[in-house]
Write a protein that holds these residues in place. Sequence first.
Motif, PDB file in Angstrom:
ATOM      1  N   TYR A   1       0.845  -1.192   0.000  1.00 42.16           N
ATOM      2  CA  TYR A   1       0.000   0.000   0.000  1.00 42.16           C
ATOM      3  C   TYR A   1       0.885   1.249   0.000  1.00 42.16           C
ATOM      4  CZ  TYR A   1      -3.916  -3.055   1.177  1.00 42.16           C
ATOM      5  OH  TYR A   1      -4.884  -4.032   1.163  1.00 42.16           O
ATOM      6  N   VAL A   2       0.825   2.005  -1.094  1.00 40.69           N
ATOM      7  CA  VAL A   2       1.635   3.210  -1.233  1.00 40.69           C
ATOM      8  C   VAL A   2       0.723   4.429  -1.056  1.00 40.69           C
ATOM      9  CG1 VAL A   2       3.162   4.538  -2.727  1.00 40.69           C
ATOM     10  CG2 VAL A   2       3.162   2.030  -2.836  1.00 40.69           C
ATOM     11  N   PRO A   3       0.988   5.272  -0.068  1.00 39.78           N
ATOM     12  CA  PRO A   3       0.142   6.455   0.133  1.00 39.78           C
ATOM     13  C   PRO A   3       0.186   7.379  -1.077  1.00 39.78           C
ATOM     14  CG  PRO A   3       1.516   6.033   2.053  1.00 39.78           C
ATOM     15  CD  PRO A   3       2.017   5.139   0.964  1.00 39.78           C
ATOM     16  N   SER A   4      -0.921   8.033  -1.325  1.00 39.24           N
ATOM     17  CA  SER A   4      -0.984   9.019  -2.402  1.00 39.24           C
ATOM     18  C   SER A   4      -1.475  10.338  -1.831  1.00 39.24           C
ATOM     19  CB  SER A   4      -1.937   8.551  -3.509  1.00 39.24           C
ATOM     20  OG  SER A   4      -3.239   8.348  -2.992  1.00 39.24           O
TER      21      SER A   4
ATOM     22  N   MET B   1      -6.895  -7.429   6.112  1.00 42.49           N
ATOM     23  CA  MET B   1      -6.277  -6.217   6.655  1.00 42.49           C
ATOM     24  C   MET B   1      -6.435  -5.017   5.724  1.00 42.49           C
ATOM     25  SD  MET B   1      -5.250  -7.444   9.494  1.00 42.49           S
ATOM     26  CE  MET B   1      -4.073  -6.310  10.241  1.00 42.49           C
ATOM     27  N   HIS B   2      -7.134  -5.192   4.615  1.00 45.64           N
ATOM     28  CA  HIS B   2      -7.266  -4.113   3.635  1.00 45.64           C
ATOM     29  C   HIS B   2      -7.874  -2.829   4.212  1.00 45.64           C
ATOM     30  CE1 HIS B   2      -7.989  -1.911  -0.049  1.00 45.64           C
ATOM     31  NE2 HIS B   2      -9.291  -1.948   0.160  1.00 45.64           N
ATOM     32  N   PRO B   3      -8.987  -2.885   4.965  1.00 42.91           N
ATOM     33  CA  PRO B   3      -9.551  -1.632   5.489  1.00 42.91           C
ATOM     34  C   PRO B   3      -8.561  -0.846   6.349  1.00 42.91           C
ATOM     35  CG  PRO B   3     -11.150  -3.396   5.649  1.00 42.91           C
ATOM     36  CD  PRO B   3      -9.854  -4.041   5.269  1.00 42.91           C
ATOM     37  N   LEU B   4      -7.794  -1.555   7.195  1.00 41.26           N
ATOM     38  CA  LEU B   4      -6.822  -0.864   8.033  1.00 41.26           C
ATOM     39  C   LEU B   4      -5.665  -0.320   7.199  1.00 41.26           C
ATOM     40  CD1 LEU B   4      -5.650   0.049  10.701  1.00 41.26           C
ATOM     41  CD2 LEU B   4      -4.759  -2.273  11.047  1.00 41.26           C
ATOM     42  N   ALA B   5      -5.158  -1.114   6.262  1.00 41.94           N
ATOM     43  CA  ALA B   5      -4.054  -0.657   5.407  1.00 41.94           C
ATOM     44  C   ALA B   5      -4.470   0.555   4.583  1.00 41.94           C
ATOM     45  CB  ALA B   5      -3.597  -1.794   4.495  1.00 41.94           C
ATOM     46  N   LYS B   6      -5.716   0.560   4.148  1.00 40.60           N
ATOM     47  CA  LYS B   6      -6.247   1.686   3.381  1.00 40.60           C
ATOM     48  C   LYS B   6      -6.307   2.942   4.242  1.00 40.60           C
ATOM     49  CE  LYS B   6     -10.235   2.667   0.371  1.00 40.60           C
ATOM     50  NZ  LYS B   6     -11.521   2.105  -0.143  1.00 40.60           N
ATOM     51  N   ALA B   7      -6.725   2.791   5.500  1.00 42.19           N
ATOM     52  CA  ALA B   7      -6.773   3.925   6.422  1.00 42.19           C
ATOM     53  C   ALA B   7      -5.375   4.444   6.727  1.00 42.19           C
ATOM     54  CB  ALA B   7      -7.486   3.516   7.711  1.00 42.19           C
ATOM     55  N   LEU B   8      -4.408   3.539   6.802  1.00 44.90           N
ATOM     56  CA  LEU B   8      -3.025   3.959   7.036  1.00 44.90           C
ATOM     57  C   LEU B   8      -2.481   4.727   5.832  1.00 44.90           C
ATOM     58  CD1 LEU B   8      -1.651   0.730   8.742  1.00 44.90           C
ATOM     59  CD2 LEU B   8      -1.720   3.006   9.778  1.00 44.90           C
ATOM     60  N   ALA B   9      -2.768   4.235   4.630  1.00 45.13           N
ATOM     61  CA  ALA B   9      -2.295   4.912   3.424  1.00 45.13           C
ATOM     62  C   ALA B   9      -2.828   6.331   3.357  1.00 45.13           C
ATOM     63  CB  ALA B   9      -2.720   4.128   2.186  1.00 45.13           C
ATOM     64  N   ALA B  10      -4.062   6.538   3.819  1.00 44.44           N
ATOM     65  CA  ALA B  10      -4.653   7.876   3.813  1.00 44.44           C
ATOM     66  C   ALA B  10      -3.945   8.817   4.772  1.00 44.44           C
ATOM     67  CB  ALA B  10      -6.138   7.791   4.168  1.00 44.44           C
ATOM     68  N   ARG B  11      -3.175   8.242   5.694  1.00 45.29           N
ATOM     69  CA  ARG B  11      -2.437   9.055   6.673  1.00 45.29           C
ATOM     70  C   ARG B  11      -0.945   9.052   6.415  1.00 45.29           C
ATOM     71  NH1 ARG B  11      -7.038   7.328   8.575  1.00 45.29           N
ATOM     72  NH2 ARG B  11      -8.190   8.529  10.156  1.00 45.29           N
ATOM     73  N   GLY B  12      -0.533   8.635   5.236  1.00 51.68           N
ATOM     74  CA  GLY B  12       0.876   8.706   4.870  1.00 51.68           C
ATOM     75  C   GLY B  12       1.731   7.568   5.363  1.00 51.68           C
ATOM     76  N   VAL B  13       1.105   6.440   5.733  1.00 50.71           N
ATOM     77  CA  VAL B  13       1.871   5.280   6.196  1.00 50.71           C
ATOM     78  C   VAL B  13       1.917   4.235   5.083  1.00 50.71           C
ATOM     79  CG1 VAL B  13       2.062   3.434   7.908  1.00 50.71           C
ATOM     80  CG2 VAL B  13       1.185   5.687   8.593  1.00 50.71           C
ATOM     81  N   GLU B  14       3.105   3.922   4.624  1.00 47.61           N
ATOM     82  CA  GLU B  14       3.295   2.885   3.611  1.00 47.61           C
ATOM     83  C   GLU B  14       3.223   1.521   4.290  1.00 47.61           C
ATOM     84  OE1 GLU B  14       6.456   1.767   0.015  1.00 47.61           O
ATOM     85  OE2 GLU B  14       6.906   3.369   1.450  1.00 47.61           O
TER      86      GLU B  14
END
Length: 337
Positions: A82-85, A106-119
């Motif tokens: 998951y690469v943040p954009s 874990m997709h929903p959590l990884a998606k929420a992390l990407a939205a906050r700049g966490v790869e």
Amino acid sequence: MKYGLRELKMRVLWGGLNVVRWLLAAVGLAALVLSAMIAVPVKRPATLPFIADAVRDADNQGIPPLQTFRARDGSILSYRHYVPSGQRVQRAAVLIHGSSGSSYAMHPLAKALAARGVESFVPDIRGHGASGTHGDIGYIGQLDDDMADLVAHIRSTGVSLPLTLVGHSSGGGFALRIAGSANQNLFVRTVLLSPMLGIDSPSTRPNAGGWASPSIPRIIGLIILRNIGIICCEGLPVVAFATPENLQNILTSQYSFRLLSNFGARRDFHADLNGVKGPMTLIAGANAELMVASKYEEAVKGTAAKMNFRILEGANHMDVVSSARFTDVVAEDVATR
């Protein structure tokens, strides 16, 4: 009464043979008992609807494709990246799914992390999803080696950011195992989400609230064999999960002795807690069906672990990785703490 030398030798010989006979009988009886114990099969428990609902209803929009890396044994294992954009990437994390699951969970959590700049990097732990043989691994400790190999792969791609290890349920127990081991230096922080600390922890409900159905006789038999150096049968299944049959392509329905022994904290989870040198956070849903959230502090008490606790009111066991209301809380903690 005096015996001749010949008669004395014969009596000693027969006495020795009797001892050998009784020893062989005892060994044979023990072998029969062990065989009977190992023969006890696992029985699948009734499906838990909330698990099936969480998997079926989880947000999978924008889920990235599986990528692969090569483990030290030559196996090709899978993960999602998951690469943040739109934000400057400041942190990175490895997310570990729970028992029976895969990176999909874990997709929903990884998606929420990407939205906050966490790869984020989310593996299908060997024995799950697209990694290896469902329900089994090659040896106890292989998952630890796989984790080190995954991090080495991540670093080889040019990612130099400090890594946070995040694990849910049994993946939380495995994250604790890593955090208390020689591999702990791979991560700067560990976050446990409703972790399964072990059957001896006061935070664990009996049979994980109906999620797991272990064959206790088979487990005990295999432990006894391992203790005398026999590991021939550790690929046998020893626990079945309450997974729905129509989700077998996503969920793993049972674990071998090897996988059960490796995917979680060690039996003495206090030893893992005492081995952790870095900071840890434990976040759990107050309504977790598999665990007793109010008992986590009791479970950790008396150890050297530097643990922060956060109990989320209204959240169940799966909400911390699947419900936007609660994944936002977890993601904010990982991104900013």
